[in-house]
Design a protein around this motif. Structure first.
Motif, mmCIF file in Angstrom:
data_model
loop_
_atom_site.group_PDB
_atom_site.id
_atom_site.type_symbol
_atom_site.label_atom_id
_atom_site.label_comp_id
_atom_site.label_asym_id
_atom_site.label_seq_id
_atom_site.Cartn_x
_atom_site.Cartn_y
_atom_site.Cartn_z
ATOM 1 N N GLU A 150 37.904 41.215 38.619
ATOM 2 C CA GLU A 150 38.530 41.089 39.932
ATOM 3 C C GLU A 150 39.388 42.309 40.267
ATOM 4 N N MET A 189 40.465 43.361 44.112
ATOM 5 C CA MET A 189 41.030 42.113 44.631
ATOM 6 C C MET A 189 42.535 42.133 44.443
ATOM 7 N N VAL A 233 33.622 33.482 48.983
ATOM 8 C CA VAL A 233 33.967 34.800 48.445
ATOM 9 C C VAL A 233 32.987 35.208 47.344
ATOM 10 N N GLU A 291 32.075 38.941 46.891
ATOM 11 C CA GLU A 291 33.151 39.733 46.293
ATOM 12 C C GLU A 291 33.169 39.567 44.770
ATOM 13 N N ASN A 331 30.155 41.323 43.277
ATOM 14 C CA ASN A 331 30.474 42.748 43.238
ATOM 15 C C ASN A 331 31.390 43.057 42.052
#
Length: 142
Positions: free
Chosen positions: A41, A46, A68, A71, A74
């Protein structure tokens, strides 16, 4: 031995709530090994803190109902690319996380209920052939 470890276990304040899961017992067991710390993260940029997220019907969703998933995918891809040239013997991850959960994850109800399952990063690592365990199992086995 080279061990990939969730950064929060080592005391890095990277959890969704801005805190960590520092586990001194695990840290003590890691000594005499080469440690590679990672937080997917954080790699993905993030924020800390950030809304709590759980896997809901196969997709990572935050506590506000926002999907999410991309995200988090990723984040996993960034983490995988960061370790691709590393010779890692063991992966020790924090339990329950939608990213790193190795044995259990939250059930997606945001009520603290646990189910058997794996987070996205743990699952991807296992599929790539890494030996993945959660920190509680690591401590019990040592």
């Amino acid at each position: 031995m080279k061990i990939l470890v969730s950064a929060c276990i080592l005391g890095e304040n990277c959890k969704y709530n801005g805190k960590n899961n520092k586990n001194q017992k695990a840290i003590d067991l890691f000594k005499n090994n080469e440690i590679f710390s990672i937080c997917p993260e954080i790699l993905a940029g993030m924020s800390t803190p950030r809304p709590c997220a759980e896997i809901v019907n196969g997709f990572v969703t935050d506590e506000n109902g926002n999907n999410v998933h991309l995200e988090y995918v990723n984040a996993v891809n960034l983490a995988l690319s960061k370790i691709q040239n590393q010779k890692i013997d063991l992966v020790v991850l924090q339990s329950r996380s939608p990213t790193c959960g190795a044995n259990q994850i939250y059930d997606g109800s945001f009520e603290g209920k646990l189910i058997s399952g794996m987070g996205l990063f743990a699952k991807a690592l296992k599929e790539k052939g890494y030996k993945v365990i959660d920190v509680e199992t690591f401590i019990k086995e040592k």
